[in-house]
Enzyme design. Structure first.
Site, short mmCIF file in Angstrom:
data_model
loop_
_atom_site.label_atom_id
_atom_site.label_comp_id
_atom_site.label_asym_id
_atom_site.label_seq_id
_atom_site.Cartn_x
_atom_site.Cartn_y
_atom_site.Cartn_z
N ASP A 1 -24.16 29.91 -24.81
CA ASP A 1 -24.31 28.67 -24.03
C ASP A 1 -24.97 27.64 -24.93
O ASP A 1 -25.54 27.96 -25.96
CB ASP A 1 -25.03 28.90 -22.71
CG ASP A 1 -26.43 29.42 -22.87
OD1 ASP A 1 -26.92 29.48 -24.00
OD2 ASP A 1 -27.04 29.78 -21.85
N PHE B 1 -29.52 23.86 -21.16
CA PHE B 1 -30.32 24.33 -20.03
C PHE B 1 -31.71 24.78 -20.51
O PHE B 1 -32.73 24.41 -19.92
CB PHE B 1 -29.60 25.49 -19.34
CG PHE B 1 -30.36 26.11 -18.22
CD1 PHE B 1 -30.51 25.45 -17.02
CD2 PHE B 1 -30.94 27.36 -18.37
CE1 PHE B 1 -31.23 26.02 -15.97
CE2 PHE B 1 -31.66 27.94 -17.33
CZ PHE B 1 -31.80 27.27 -16.14
N ASP C 1 -22.24 34.93 -15.89
CA ASP C 1 -23.31 35.54 -16.67
C ASP C 1 -24.60 35.34 -15.92
O ASP C 1 -24.74 34.39 -15.15
CB ASP C 1 -23.43 34.89 -18.05
CG ASP C 1 -24.12 33.54 -17.98
OD1 ASP C 1 -25.36 33.50 -18.12
OD2 ASP C 1 -23.44 32.51 -17.73
N CYS D 1 -22.67 56.27 -8.50
CA CYS D 1 -22.66 55.56 -9.79
C CYS D 1 -22.22 56.48 -10.92
O CYS D 1 -22.62 57.64 -10.99
CB CYS D 1 -24.04 54.99 -10.08
SG CYS D 1 -24.07 53.98 -11.57
N CYS E 1 -22.64 55.56 -14.20
CA CYS E 1 -23.25 55.08 -15.46
C CYS E 1 -23.93 56.22 -16.20
O CYS E 1 -24.20 57.28 -15.64
CB CYS E 1 -24.22 53.93 -15.18
SG CYS E 1 -25.89 54.43 -14.73
N CYS F 1 -27.18 57.44 -14.45
CA CYS F 1 -26.99 58.26 -13.26
C CYS F 1 -26.32 59.59 -13.57
O CYS F 1 -26.51 60.57 -12.85
CB CYS F 1 -26.20 57.48 -12.21
SG CYS F 1 -27.17 56.11 -11.53
N HIS G 1 -28.11 51.01 -15.92
CA HIS G 1 -27.61 51.17 -14.55
C HIS G 1 -27.27 49.82 -13.91
O HIS G 1 -26.18 49.64 -13.34
CB HIS G 1 -28.63 51.92 -13.68
CG HIS G 1 -28.29 51.90 -12.23
ND1 HIS G 1 -27.35 52.75 -11.68
CD2 HIS G 1 -28.70 51.07 -11.23
CE1 HIS G 1 -27.22 52.47 -10.38
NE2 HIS G 1 -28.03 51.45 -10.08
ZN LIG Z 1 -26.12 54.27 -12.45
#
Ligand SMILES: [Zn+2]
Length: 442
Positions: A111, A115, A319, A357, A359, A362, A388
């Site tokens: 970016d 900002f 984002d 999940c 991921c 997990c 996660h």
């Molecule tokens: Zn997870």
């Protein structure tokens, strides 16, 4: 409305042939502006809608670049202001650009820094009391000795939040910095106003941002020709206009029609402070005006309900620092809402944070273990929680894309939000994407 005439499958490819960037729309959401598509960059394709994790300083805090890839992210977004101050854009240029520097092989965004220049300038938040509902003043951008980010028609002078040194960003300097940083998608330098500025200031600021957009295009065209040995970088124009329909629509029309010496915007950033209740309406105004053959990035939005609203109203990429920032405070997403692992009820939950999940965290660790790590202040707590949360949000937007493609977006939205926000006390804050204090902790 423009979108009603274009239901079903369409393929439109950007007409630009002198570059390796393009956008193609695939499937349009019935009765709305939402759509799926593909953004092609020199470093790969982004299937949209997509959530782009933020690596402000060329690092998603606490997480290896390889983990960001493994959790399913298609691209990363870094910040020009931070990388300009540290380590310096020239260092990334020498390294071969942002992606090579941080060992990220896929598409990258930066970016513009506008900002951060305006919101992180030391003293900025001292002047504006953002918690005061009635605060309506232009003092925040008027000349003021206490404030260290000062806007004029040529650019912004600001004080580094790192060491107090003085710096200046202009449209040309922002383009130079972003060309050195070398991301595939870069943003025009704009003035980010707040919802507290007066209408007359918003008008003045919007014209300033339009003139800066023209200067960005000229400089971008010049740098693209000068640096033709480098991969093509796509420039997105940033649309401001706060909560005003006429200003937002004008911004979208003006910037999409600009063509400076043969250079026009490759896509658009939907920017500025956005009131949560009007988020969908504002994104809709902009997307109704924008050309359909160019992508739209909604800057700084990442709450689940806001992402649904953004996707439905035509934004392609998103984002936000929220998933990683919240993870570092032990707040994690589950299908039943956001929970805090520091809560004592997780001390003996010997199952993953979220059963559904997939991921890395997990698959390998229990909520009890993470709860312990946070209490013990172990660094890896933030790492595992960030993996996660980023996986959760990236995966959520990926599912929205798939649901648009199989015609089940609205059912998915109702199911997901009904469950996620079932506990009404968790329903989001009053405003999203207001100017916030700087992220000082590294
Ligand atoms: Zn997870």
């Amino acid at each position: 409305m423009r979108h009603n005439g274009h239901k079903g499958r369409v393929e439109r490819v950007s007409a630009r042939s002198e570059n390796t960037f393009s956008y193609a729309e695939k499937v349009q959401l019935d009765g709305a502006l939402g759509r799926t598509g593909r953004i092609t960059t020199p470093h790969g394709v982004i299937a949209t809608p997509a959530f782009i994790p933020v690596g402000t300083k060329a690092s998603v805090k606490g997480v290896l670049t390889e983990s960001i890839q493994e959790l399913g992210a298609q691209a990363v977004l870094a910040n020009a202001y931070h990388l300009y101050l540290q380590p310096g854009a020239d260092v990334l240029d020498e390294a071969g650009g942002l992606g090579r520097f941080m060992n990220w092989p896929g598409p990258t965004f930066t970016d513009s820094g506008g900002f951060q220049v305006l919101s992180l300038g030391v003293g900025f938040k001292k002047v504006i009391a953002m918690d005061t509902e009635t605060f309506r003043s232009d003092e925040v951008i008027a000349p003021n000795k206490e404030r260290l980010a000062h806007v004029d028609d040529d650019g912004v002078t600001f004080k580094s939040h790192l060491d107090g040194s003085m710096h200046r960003f202009t449209p040309e300097i922002s383009m130079g910095v972003q060309h050195q940083l070398g991301a595939d998608i870069i943003f025009a330098f704009d003035e980010c106003t707040t919802l507290h500025n007066t209408r007359s200031y918003q008008e003045k600021s919007l014209e300033r941002t339009r003139l800066w957009a023209k200067r960005c295009l000229v400089e971008h065209g010049r740098l693209t020709a000068e640096r033709s040995h480098r991969p093509y970088q796509a420039l997105f124009g940033v649309l401001q206009g706060a909560q005003y329909e006429d200003l937002r629509r004008k911004a979208a029309r003006d910037l999409s029609q600009l063509n400076e010496e043969g250079t026009s915007f490759d896509g658009f950033g939907l920017g500025g402070a956005l009131d949560k209740e009007k988020l969908g309406t504002i994104v809709g105004w902009l997307c109704e005006e924008l050309p359909r053959d160019k992508p739209r990035h909604l800057l700084g939005i990442g709450e689940p309900d806001d992402l649904f609203v953004g996707v439905e109203n035509g934004a392609d990429t998103f984002d936000c620092v929220a998933p990683s920032r919240q993870a570092r405070t032990s707040a994690v997403f589950t299908k039943d809402g956001r929970v805090n692992l520091s809560n004592s009820k997780y001390r003996r939950q010997f199952s993953p944070i979220d059963d559904a999940c997939t991921c890395y965290t997990c698959k390998n660790y229990t909520a009890a273990y993470l709860s312990h790590l946070f209490r013990a202040k172990e660094m890896v707590a933030s790492t595992l929680a960030t993996i996660h949360n980023e996986h959760f949000i990236v995966g959520l937007v990926d599912r929205m894309r798939k649901m648009i493609e199989i015609g089940q977006f609205y059912e998915f939205k109702e199911d997901f939000l009904g469950r996620f926000y079932a506990d009404s006390t968790r329903v989001g804050s009053s405003a999203v994407k207001e100017i916030k204090p700087p992220e000082m902790s590294a």
